[in-house]
Design an enzyme around this catalytic site. Structure first.
Site, PDB file in Angstrom:
ATOM      1  N   ASP A 115       2.287  -7.101   2.427  1.00  0.00           N
ATOM      2  CA  ASP A 115       1.107  -6.320   2.820  1.00  0.00           C
ATOM      3  C   ASP A 115       1.551  -5.061   3.578  1.00  0.00           C
ATOM      4  OD1 ASP A 115      -1.445  -5.407   3.200  1.00  0.00           O
ATOM      5  OD2 ASP A 115      -2.114  -7.061   4.473  1.00  0.00           O
TER       6      ASP A 115
ATOM      7  N   HIS B 262       0.712   3.250   8.496  1.00  0.00           N
ATOM      8  CA  HIS B 262      -0.259   4.060   9.239  1.00  0.00           C
ATOM      9  C   HIS B 262       0.492   5.069  10.095  1.00  0.00           C
ATOM     10  CE1 HIS B 262      -3.869   1.981   8.084  1.00  0.00           C
ATOM     11  NE2 HIS B 262      -3.372   0.813   8.442  1.00  0.00           N
TER      12      HIS B 262
ATOM     13  N   ASN C 273      -5.019  -7.259   9.629  1.00  0.00           N
ATOM     14  CA  ASN C 273      -6.124  -8.019   9.055  1.00  0.00           C
ATOM     15  C   ASN C 273      -5.669  -8.693   7.766  1.00  0.00           C
ATOM     16  OD1 ASN C 273      -8.624  -9.074   8.519  1.00  0.00           O
ATOM     17  ND2 ASN C 273      -9.503  -7.174   7.732  1.00  0.00           N
TER      18      ASN C 273
ATOM     19  N   HIS D   9      -2.586 -12.582   1.296  1.00  0.00           N
ATOM     20  CA  HIS D   9      -2.333 -12.834   2.721  1.00  0.00           C
ATOM     21  C   HIS D   9      -3.127 -13.981   3.336  1.00  0.00           C
ATOM     22  CE1 HIS D   9      -5.883 -10.296   2.959  1.00  0.00           C
ATOM     23  NE2 HIS D   9      -5.241  -9.182   2.767  1.00  0.00           N
TER      24      HIS D   9
ATOM     25  N   ASN E 184      -6.542   1.001  -2.854  1.00  0.00           N
ATOM     26  CA  ASN E 184      -7.372   1.663  -1.835  1.00  0.00           C
ATOM     27  C   ASN E 184      -6.772   3.002  -1.393  1.00  0.00           C
ATOM     28  OD1 ASN E 184      -5.267   0.300  -0.540  1.00  0.00           O
ATOM     29  ND2 ASN E 184      -6.440  -0.135   1.293  1.00  0.00           N
TER      30      ASN E 184
ATOM     31  N   HIS F  77       0.864  -1.184   0.000  1.00  0.00           N
ATOM     32  CA  HIS F  77       0.000   0.000   0.000  1.00  0.00           C
ATOM     33  C   HIS F  77       0.899   1.232   0.000  1.00  0.00           C
ATOM     34  CE1 HIS F  77      -3.676  -2.344   0.875  1.00  0.00           C
ATOM     35  NE2 HIS F  77      -2.830  -3.127   1.531  1.00  0.00           N
ATOM     36  N   LEU F  78       0.925   1.958  -1.112  1.00  0.00           N
ATOM     37  CA  LEU F  78       1.783   3.161  -1.199  1.00  0.00           C
ATOM     38  C   LEU F  78       1.047   4.415  -0.728  1.00  0.00           C
ATOM     39  CD1 LEU F  78       3.747   2.610  -4.555  1.00  0.00           C
ATOM     40  CD2 LEU F  78       4.595   2.339  -2.215  1.00  0.00           C
TER      41      LEU F  78
HETATM   42 ZN   LIG Z   1      -6.073  -7.301   2.472  1.00  0.00          ZN
END
Ligand SMILES: [Zn+2]
Length: 435
Positions: free
Chosen positions: A310, A314, A283, A235, A97, A65-66
């Site tokens: 993954d 944050h 998650n 995952h 996302n 996730h960038l």
């Molecule tokens: Zn996921």
């Protein structure tokens, strides 16, 4: 531009061999690989002395996730690709996302263009399955495919609606890209904070049972059998899920899967041990010992084809709150190599070649990257040069990532990326980004 990597131990994930040799890179491609290759290099070529180091194809993290655009306070393409280079990764596939969501071609073009301008490694966008990840109508999958996506996923969310998943798989078959599933029955997982088991009872946190993951994997596998297309399970985290995948494969269903470093190394007990440290909140959740053992066995036997970190950055505000309110996710780009070398290879859970294969050839095959993942003439000159012995302590303050949310802070590890080469250029060396 010519670069010679001289005198390293070359690991070929395809043949499963490790042997002394050189790699000659010219104009972004690998020109030759093997013993004595350096002797044929042109005068004036840049020489990298790799004696004592392991040379592997550039690592590929197919699950990152960038956070760019829209959530740049967590990460962006500049910091995320630097973190990747520091971790030995030369290619990352980034999840859609963001804000706005990558659900149409202009967003794909933004990421591709921005990565070319400011990124230090290859960035391959993954498009959304549904518009706005809302699960209501399909995203512009055809247009995004033209613009360069390597897969589609609503990651962070399951695709609730079976009929939409069925159509997405038809697109998958039409465009030759996998549907990457975040497999989770949200009703079963609702309000869940950690794995459902003895520790969730002890800690008084609502648990997410293994069936929440496995049930959705089963549905999606059956849809592949109905429709064709390719399913990739992101995952995977439970023994039950692996049993479902084994059942599907026995029926000839095209399904691949990936595992994260944290699901290979940490159990749900970590939540208790750390006193509800929110860096353990992720998650799918950290599972029980039997699940972790199943992940290691799956990796060791090649049943699980890929390792994806993954990487989910944050900010402090997202994590410095009560466990129930903390965001899910851990970062992984800068810890994957040392953690796997120390905890998985170092402790005999899987051998070095198998682990490297799951970070090179495995993801390259799943994403259809024909010029990546192998150490051979004609491939892209993407390489990771690993120092397997270097002892160090993981210190999040030194990360290139903007975020610090890792469960591995303070761990004593052995091994790191001494250098990272992208398209024949050294982009990371001796602890420094060099572009
Ligand atoms: Zn996921």
């Amino acid at each position: 531009m010519t670069l010679v990597i001289k005198g390293g131990r070359l690991l070929c994930p395809e043949r499963g061999t490790v042997e002394e040799g050189d790699v000659l890179c010219r104009d972004g491609l690998i020109e030759a690989v093997g013993p004595g290759v350096a002797a044929g290099a042109p005068a004036g070529a840049e020489v990298f002395d790799a004696r004592g180091l392991l040379v592997v194809p550039g690592l590929i993290d197919m699950h990152v996730h960038l956070r760019d655009p829209g959530l740049e306070y967590k990460e962006d393409i500049v910091s995320g690709t630097r973190a990747a280079a520091a971790g030995g990764f030369t290619t990352v596939a980034c999840m859609p996302n963001t804000s706005p969501v990558v659900d149409h071609a202009a967003m794909v073009s933004y990421i591709v263009g921005r990565a070319r301008q400011v990124g230090v490694v290859n960035v391959l966008p993954i498009g959304a399955v549904t518009k706005g990840l809302a699960g209501k109508e399909l995203a512009e999958i055809g247009d995004m495919s033209q613009a360069g996506i390597v897969g589609i996923s609503d990651d962070g969310q399951p695709v609730w609606n079976g009929e939409l998943m069925r159509t997405a798989l038809q697109y998958s078959s039409m465009y030759g890209i996998p549907v990457i599933a975040h497999s989770e029955d949200r009703h079963l997982a609702e309000e869940g904070q950690m794995h459902y088991g003895a520790w969730s009872a002890v800690l008084g946190l609502r648990g997410i049972p293994a069936v929440a993951e496995a049930a959705m994997i089963a549905r999606d596998c059956m849809l592949v059998e109905l429709t064709g297309g390719r399913l990739h399970v992101a995952h995977v985290s439970t023994e039950l899920s692996l049993s479902v995948i084994a059942w599907a494969r026995a029926r000839g269903i095209a399904v691949t899967c990936e595992v994260t470093p944290h699901h290979l190394t940490l159990t749900d007990e970590e939540v208790a041990r750390t006193g509800y440290d929110t860096s353990t909140k992720v998650n799918p959740p950290l599972r029980g010992p039997a699940d972790v053992e199943a992940m290691r066995k799956g990796l060791r036997e090649g049943f699980i084809e890929a390792i994806g970190s993954d990487h989910a950055p944050h900010s402090r505000d997202d994590k410095d709150v009560e466990y129930n309110f903390a965001a899910n996710g851990v970062i992984g780009l800068e810890t994957t190599v040392p953690v796997l070398l120390t905890e998985i290879v170092g402790k005999g859970h899987a051998d070095l070649v198998t682990v490297v294969r799951a970070m090179t050839l495995g993801p390259a095959r799943i994403l259809g990257l024909e010029r990546k993942g192998r150490l051979a003439a004609g491939m892209d000159a993407d390489l990771a040069i690993l120092d397997l012995d270097h002892p160090w302590r993981i210190d999040p303050a030194a990360f290139k990532s903007k975020s610090r949310n890792t469960p591995f802070a303070g761990w004593e590890v052995r091994g790191l990326a001494a250098a990272t080469v992208v398209a024949g250029r050294v982009v990371w060396r001796d602890g420094q980004i060099c572009v």
